[in-house]
Structure formats: C-alpha cells, structure tokens
Scaffold this motif. Structure first.
Motif, PDB file in Angstrom:
ATOM      1  N   GLY A 252      50.635  59.854  43.317  1.00 36.19           N
ATOM      2  CA  GLY A 252      50.335  59.838  44.745  1.00 36.19           C
ATOM      3  C   GLY A 252      48.835  59.900  44.956  1.00 36.19           C
ATOM      4  N   ARG A 253      48.341  61.111  45.221  1.00 38.53           N
ATOM      5  CA  ARG A 253      46.896  61.293  45.392  1.00 38.53           C
ATOM      6  C   ARG A 253      46.121  60.936  44.128  1.00 38.53           C
ATOM      7  NH1 ARG A 253      45.895  66.881  48.852  1.00 38.53           N
ATOM      8  NH2 ARG A 253      47.260  66.374  50.625  1.00 38.53           N
ATOM      9  N   GLY A 254      46.800  61.065  42.983  1.00 38.55           N
ATOM     10  CA  GLY A 254      46.135  60.766  41.716  1.00 38.55           C
ATOM     11  C   GLY A 254      45.729  59.310  41.572  1.00 38.55           C
ATOM     12  N   ARG A 255      46.296  58.419  42.378  1.00 38.26           N
ATOM     13  CA  ARG A 255      45.943  56.995  42.317  1.00 38.26           C
ATOM     14  C   ARG A 255      44.811  56.624  43.272  1.00 38.26           C
ATOM     15  NH1 ARG A 255      52.034  54.457  42.570  1.00 38.26           N
ATOM     16  NH2 ARG A 255      52.671  54.892  40.423  1.00 38.26           N
ATOM     17  N   TYR A 256      44.341  57.583  44.037  1.00 41.73           N
ATOM     18  CA  TYR A 256      43.253  57.288  44.979  1.00 41.73           C
ATOM     19  C   TYR A 256      42.006  56.823  44.217  1.00 41.73           C
ATOM     20  CZ  TYR A 256      39.578  58.028  48.462  1.00 41.73           C
ATOM     21  OH  TYR A 256      38.506  57.862  49.304  1.00 41.73           O
ATOM     22  N   TRP A 261      36.182  55.172  49.446  1.00 43.44           N
ATOM     23  CA  TRP A 261      35.470  56.107  50.320  1.00 43.44           C
ATOM     24  C   TRP A 261      34.181  55.471  50.844  1.00 43.44           C
ATOM     25  CZ3 TRP A 261      30.810  58.609  50.741  1.00 43.44           C
ATOM     26  CH2 TRP A 261      30.780  59.720  51.575  1.00 43.44           C
ATOM     27  N   PRO A 262      33.747  55.714  52.110  1.00 42.99           N
ATOM     28  CA  PRO A 262      34.363  56.598  53.111  1.00 42.99           C
ATOM     29  C   PRO A 262      35.298  55.867  54.075  1.00 42.99           C
ATOM     30  CG  PRO A 262      32.215  55.953  53.882  1.00 42.99           C
ATOM     31  CD  PRO A 262      32.401  55.262  52.545  1.00 42.99           C
ATOM     32  N   ASN A 263      35.538  54.576  53.857  1.00 45.94           N
ATOM     33  CA  ASN A 263      36.404  53.845  54.777  1.00 45.94           C
ATOM     34  C   ASN A 263      37.847  54.333  54.718  1.00 45.94           C
ATOM     35  OD1 ASN A 263      34.358  52.061  55.719  1.00 45.94           O
ATOM     36  ND2 ASN A 263      34.473  50.955  53.789  1.00 45.94           N
ATOM     37  N   VAL A 264      38.293  54.717  53.517  1.00 45.53           N
ATOM     38  CA  VAL A 264      39.602  55.336  53.350  1.00 45.53           C
ATOM     39  C   VAL A 264      39.398  56.644  52.599  1.00 45.53           C
ATOM     40  CG1 VAL A 264      41.909  55.130  52.355  1.00 45.53           C
ATOM     41  CG2 VAL A 264      40.777  53.104  53.282  1.00 45.53           C
ATOM     42  N   THR A 265      39.729  57.745  53.217  1.00 40.25           N
ATOM     43  CA  THR A 265      39.545  59.054  52.587  1.00 40.25           C
ATOM     44  C   THR A 265      40.828  59.493  51.898  1.00 40.25           C
ATOM     45  OG1 THR A 265      40.252  60.307  54.546  1.00 40.25           O
ATOM     46  CG2 THR A 265      37.926  59.655  54.423  1.00 40.25           C
ATOM     47  N   LEU A 266      40.713  60.512  51.065  1.00 41.81           N
ATOM     48  CA  LEU A 266      41.892  61.046  50.379  1.00 41.81           C
ATOM     49  C   LEU A 266      42.894  61.593  51.384  1.00 41.81           C
ATOM     50  CD1 LEU A 266      43.303  61.725  47.734  1.00 41.81           C
ATOM     51  CD2 LEU A 266      42.044  63.892  47.676  1.00 41.81           C
ATOM     52  N   GLN A 268      43.575  60.342  54.232  1.00 44.29           N
ATOM     53  CA  GLN A 268      44.270  59.205  54.842  1.00 44.29           C
ATOM     54  C   GLN A 268      45.161  58.452  53.851  1.00 44.29           C
ATOM     55  OE1 GLN A 268      40.621  57.269  56.070  1.00 44.29           O
ATOM     56  NE2 GLN A 268      41.038  57.698  58.232  1.00 44.29           N
ATOM     57  N   TRP A 269      44.947  58.662  52.571  1.00 44.88           N
ATOM     58  CA  TRP A 269      45.648  57.947  51.507  1.00 44.88           C
ATOM     59  C   TRP A 269      47.151  58.238  51.551  1.00 44.88           C
ATOM     60  CZ3 TRP A 269      44.668  54.197  48.145  1.00 44.88           C
ATOM     61  CH2 TRP A 269      45.401  54.098  46.959  1.00 44.88           C
ATOM     62  N   ARG A 270      47.970  57.194  51.449  1.00 46.04           N
ATOM     63  CA  ARG A 270      49.419  57.357  51.502  1.00 46.04           C
ATOM     64  C   ARG A 270      50.109  56.539  50.414  1.00 46.04           C
ATOM     65  NH1 ARG A 270      47.958  60.883  54.122  1.00 46.04           N
ATOM     66  NH2 ARG A 270      48.659  61.612  56.185  1.00 46.04           N
ATOM     67  N   LYS A 271      51.336  56.955  50.108  1.00 45.70           N
ATOM     68  CA  LYS A 271      52.192  56.264  49.147  1.00 45.70           C
ATOM     69  C   LYS A 271      53.478  55.875  49.869  1.00 45.70           C
ATOM     70  CE  LYS A 271      54.907  57.155  44.937  1.00 45.70           C
ATOM     71  NZ  LYS A 271      54.592  55.928  44.183  1.00 45.70           N
ATOM     72  N   GLY A 272      54.179  54.871  49.365  1.00 45.29           N
ATOM     73  CA  GLY A 272      55.450  54.505  49.967  1.00 45.29           C
ATOM     74  C   GLY A 272      56.084  53.318  49.273  1.00 45.29           C
ATOM     75  N   SER A 273      57.356  53.118  49.530  1.00 47.04           N
ATOM     76  CA  SER A 273      58.068  51.950  49.016  1.00 47.04           C
ATOM     77  C   SER A 273      57.513  50.688  49.658  1.00 47.04           C
ATOM     78  CB  SER A 273      59.556  52.081  49.329  1.00 47.04           C
ATOM     79  OG  SER A 273      60.224  50.854  49.145  1.00 47.04           O
ATOM     80  N   GLN A 274      57.440  49.618  48.896  1.00 48.28           N
ATOM     81  CA  GLN A 274      56.894  48.378  49.428  1.00 48.28           C
ATOM     82  C   GLN A 274      57.884  47.631  50.313  1.00 48.28           C
ATOM     83  OE1 GLN A 274      57.211  46.369  45.220  1.00 48.28           O
ATOM     84  NE2 GLN A 274      56.693  44.770  46.680  1.00 48.28           N
ATOM     85  N   TRP A 304      40.071  49.861  36.133  1.00 45.73           N
ATOM     86  CA  TRP A 304      40.656  49.755  34.793  1.00 45.73           C
ATOM     87  C   TRP A 304      42.064  50.340  34.745  1.00 45.73           C
ATOM     88  CZ3 TRP A 304      42.227  54.320  32.621  1.00 45.73           C
ATOM     89  CH2 TRP A 304      41.680  55.494  33.152  1.00 45.73           C
ATOM     90  N   SER A 305      42.398  51.192  35.713  1.00 45.68           N
ATOM     91  CA  SER A 305      43.727  51.809  35.748  1.00 45.68           C
ATOM     92  C   SER A 305      44.593  51.110  36.788  1.00 45.68           C
ATOM     93  CB  SER A 305      43.614  53.298  36.090  1.00 45.68           C
ATOM     94  OG  SER A 305      43.003  53.478  37.358  1.00 45.68           O
ATOM     95  N   PRO A 306      45.930  51.151  36.640  1.00 45.87           N
ATOM     96  CA  PRO A 306      46.822  50.497  37.603  1.00 45.87           C
ATOM     97  C   PRO A 306      46.573  50.975  39.020  1.00 45.87           C
ATOM     98  CG  PRO A 306      48.048  51.197  35.665  1.00 45.87           C
ATOM     99  CD  PRO A 306      46.680  51.795  35.544  1.00 45.87           C
ATOM    100  N   CYS A 307      46.500  50.047  39.936  1.00 49.29           N
ATOM    101  CA  CYS A 307      46.221  50.388  41.329  1.00 49.29           C
ATOM    102  C   CYS A 307      47.513  50.579  42.123  1.00 49.29           C
ATOM    103  CB  CYS A 307      45.384  49.276  41.969  1.00 49.29           C
ATOM    104  SG  CYS A 307      44.779  49.652  43.624  1.00 49.29           S
ATOM    105  N   CYS A 308      48.563  49.836  41.739  1.00 48.89           N
ATOM    106  CA  CYS A 308      49.842  49.891  42.454  1.00 48.89           C
ATOM    107  C   CYS A 308      49.628  49.710  43.948  1.00 48.89           C
ATOM    108  CB  CYS A 308      50.566  51.204  42.175  1.00 48.89           C
ATOM    109  SG  CYS A 308      50.999  51.442  40.436  1.00 48.89           S
ATOM    110  N   ALA A 309      48.865  48.666  44.298  1.00 50.85           N
ATOM    111  CA  ALA A 309      48.511  48.434  45.697  1.00 50.85           C
ATOM    112  C   ALA A 309      49.732  48.220  46.576  1.00 50.85           C
ATOM    113  CB  ALA A 309      47.578  47.229  45.802  1.00 50.85           C
TER     114      ALA A 309
END
Length: 420
Positions: A252-256, A261-266, A268-274, A304-309
């Motif tokens: 979740g937050r670990g993928r931030y 930053w600063p356009n998207v802060t921690l 504001q960061w969200r996770k969810g099903s696509q 370098w790490s998966p973004c899972c956008a």
C-alpha cells in the motif's frame, strides 16, 4: 558656353537635387521597414493566440518530474478539436483501419470532444459499456452470450486483447463479441501499459454518446445477476465505483514513489482494485487528464521497483479530485483471503449454486444512502474449466431469462442530448 560662375551654380543645384533624392530614398526605405515591422509584430501577436504548441509526452513527463513545484500542470486537460460543425457521433466512430493508425493521444482527444460537438436534441436509450481487458482469449464468452441475450440496444461491448497474443480466438469472432475488438497494444502485468489499456478502452466507448456507465472486466469475470438487475443498479446509482483505500503496508503505502511529491503526497496516496465502474462524466474527466497521467507514467517508467500503477493511479486520482462522488468500493468480487499477488482462482470443483448465492448476497454495503445486500455485480477469477457448470447453474441462479428486473424496469432510462 557657360561661364565659370554658371557652371558652379549648376553643380550646386545638381548636388542639392541628388542629396534630396538620396534623402527621399532613405526616407522611403525607413518607412517601408517600419511598416513591415509593425505588420510582423501584430501578425505574430495575433497568430500566437491561435497556436497551441503541444510538447512531446516524454517532455511533459520529464517536466512534471523535474518541476514538481508547479502544480498547475496537474489541471491540464486535452484540448478540444474545433471546427467540426454538426458532425454526429456515429461519424466520429472510425473504422478499424482508421483507428489502427490513430495515436492514443488523438483517440483521447477525439473521445473527450464528443459531448461538446453534439448539436441536436434527441432521445437516446442509455447504455452500459462493458469493457473487456483480456490477455488473449475470452473462454467464458458463451456465459456472457447468455447474459446479454434479449437485451440488444441496452449495452455496448469493447474488447482490448493483448497485442502480443496473435492467435485466432473463435469466441471473439462470433455472437455479440464479433467485431468488438478495438486496436490493442501489448500489456504487461504491474506496468503502466495496463493503465493505458484501460484508458484506450474507455475512450473508444466514449465515442458512443449513448454509453452512460462504464464497467471494466477481465477474461475471468462473470456476472452475478441478470442483465436487468445490473442495468437498473448502475443507471439508478448516484455514485461511481472506483476501489480506493489507504493501506498501511508494503503493498500500500510502501509502493509510494518519492518522485510524485509534492503533487501527490503520501497522505493522498491510495490503493484499490483496477476493476472500476463509473459514469460518463468521470470517464470523460479520466481520459482528459494529462497532468497526473504524465506524472505517474514518468515516475513509474523510471522506477526500478514495480509500480503497479493499475492499483494506484486511478484510486489516487479519484481520491484527490472526486472522492465525494465515489463509493470507494469495487463492484467486482475477488477472494484475497489466501494473500499473495493474485486472488484465488475458482475451478470446476468449486462451482455450486451455494457459492453463487453466497457471492450474490453475503455482504452489506451502502447503495444510494441505504444499506443493501447487493454489493457485488460481478466476480473473478473463474478458470476456463468452470464454463460448463456455470452455463448449467448461472442462468437458473441469476434468472438470466427473467424479462423483469429485480430492481426497476429498464425502459425508463432515456436521456436527452443537448448542445453545450
């Protein structure tokens, strides 16, 4: 013969005349140059109001990363094409050959202008756009055929099939899926190409102004209710259904990404099903967004790490801008109880009437401000070998052949399209 004095007078006279001619020449030249300068200045000034320079998307993404202190870029929307006159929606839907050479940017631009170019007032039946984002084949197509049977005119189908799968798939060339595959590109799991495929599907569906609700599905999804129930549930809903929540964990937050930053802060960061469901207004805003799209794409593609956008871009964007109108839940059930990178897969031995009944009503949620036990309209992941049992059980459990809706008759959903 002239006298010396007369010759001197004539020389002076000619000298003055030549000086006057030279002065006149320079005066004329100066006047001409000044006139040209004025014309050029005003011409460029006027031209600049009509010229829109669109930098390459790579430059946009780089600018968003290097200059995050300029939040105005995040309000950027695609420009609307002008001078289309009274072009009707049907004429804007291009052939496969035409769409095949159309860039994603042109497609998004064309889709975003549809509501603004409709000049006539007409009554149109609202439709649901079913957006199938699949890896190649659609093994459960016969089940969907039964689901759609008898409801032509109330739905549209769009299929994005991974361009890396070049095999011929019979189920995409028959029945309701025939001719519904859009020009597609290769999609990689956990990469930004998944988001691009979602937008490509949505933009194609927006070309039809009668599409008012949009559902994203996979090749392993099944419906949990009959068509009239799903239609009424969506058309009467006052909310959109984009899964969006704050998860304090490494997935979740670990993928931030700090590059956001600063356009998207921690915060504001969200996770969810696509697997989303949304109305036309939100779909139009989604495909028109360039600021956050380019920001996420630039950061994800340089990481370098998966973004899972696919699990973060849309949930975060909706949370920032349209949280009040969103339900923050998905309408597609998936079993994550075992943990891991993927939900559990239902196989042939799992398919029973009891399972389908449990998926249909074993939850409570808020629908239009009231508590409801209908929270999921679709479910995944169902393996190809479940098809035979689903075809036997699903039509009975879900009342596929019941012409009456469990919620509301479909015929009331008619809207007016007006010029803006």
């Amino acid at each position: 013969m002239y006298t010396i004095l007369e010759r001197m007078k004539m020389k002076v006279m000619y000298s003055n005349l030549n000086s006057f001619k030279l002065f006149s020449y320079y005066l004329l030249l100066a006047t001409t140059l000044m006139t040209l300068a004025i014309v050029l200045v005003f011409g460029v000034h006027r031209f600049s109001f009509n010229l829109t320079l669109t930098p390459p998307k790579e430059l946009n993404a780089l600018t968003n990363i290097l200059l995050p202190q300029q939040p105005s870029i995040l309000n950027e929307r695609l420009p609307v094409l002008a001078n289309l006159g009274d072009t009707m929606t049907d004429n804007l839907i291009q052939s496969d050959e035409m769409q095949g050479i159309m860039s994603d940017e042109d497609l998004m631009r064309r889709a975003s202008m549809i509501p603004e170019t409709e000049k006539t007032v007409a009554k149109t039946v609202s439709k649901i756009a079913f957006l199938f984002m699949i890896k190649g084949s659609l093994p459960l197509a016969p089940l969907w055929e039964e689901f759609f049977k008898g409801h032509k005119g109330f739905y549209s189908i769009y299929v994005h099939s991974d361009a890396s799968a070049y095999e011929y798939f019979r189920e995409l060339e028959t029945g309701v899926f025939r001719g519904r595959t859009i020009p597609s590109k290769e999609v990689e799991w956990a990469k930004f190409s998944m988001v691009e495929a979602e937008l490509r599907l949505t933009a194609n569906a927006l070309l039809d102004i009668s599409n008012q609700r949009f559902v994203l599905l996979s090749e392993s999804c099944i419906p949990l209710f009959n068509f009239p129930t799903i239609y009424s549930y969506l058309m009467n809903s006052t909310k959109t259904y984009v899964d969006s929540y704050d998860l304090v964990s490494h997935v979740g937050r670990g993928r931030y990404k700090r590059g956001l930053w600063p356009n998207v802060t921690l915060r504001q960061w969200r996770k969810g099903s696509q697997w989303f469901e949304m109305d036309r207004d939100l779909a139009n805003k989604m495909i028109s967004d360039q600021g956050y799209f380019n920001l996420f794409k630039g950061v994800c593609e340089s990481s370098w790490s998966p973004c899972c956008a696919d699990e973060h871009y849309l949930p975060t964007w909706v949370n920032i801008h349209y949280g009040a109108r969103n339900s923050n839940r998905s309408l597609t059930w998936a079993d994550w109880s075992a943990g891991g990178a993927h939900p559990a897969t239902y196989r042939n031995i799992h398919i029973t009437a009891e399972l389908l009944d449990r998926l249909r009503s074993n939850q409570t949620c808020i629908y239009n401000g009231m508590t409801s036990n209908i929270c999921y309209l679709f479910a995944r992941k169902f393996a190809p070998n479940t098809l035979a049992r689903l075809l036997t059980l699903a039509p009975k459990v879900m009342n596929f052949y019941d012409s009456k809706s469990e919620v509301l008759d479909m015929s009331v959903h008619v809207f007016n399209t007006t010029s803006t």
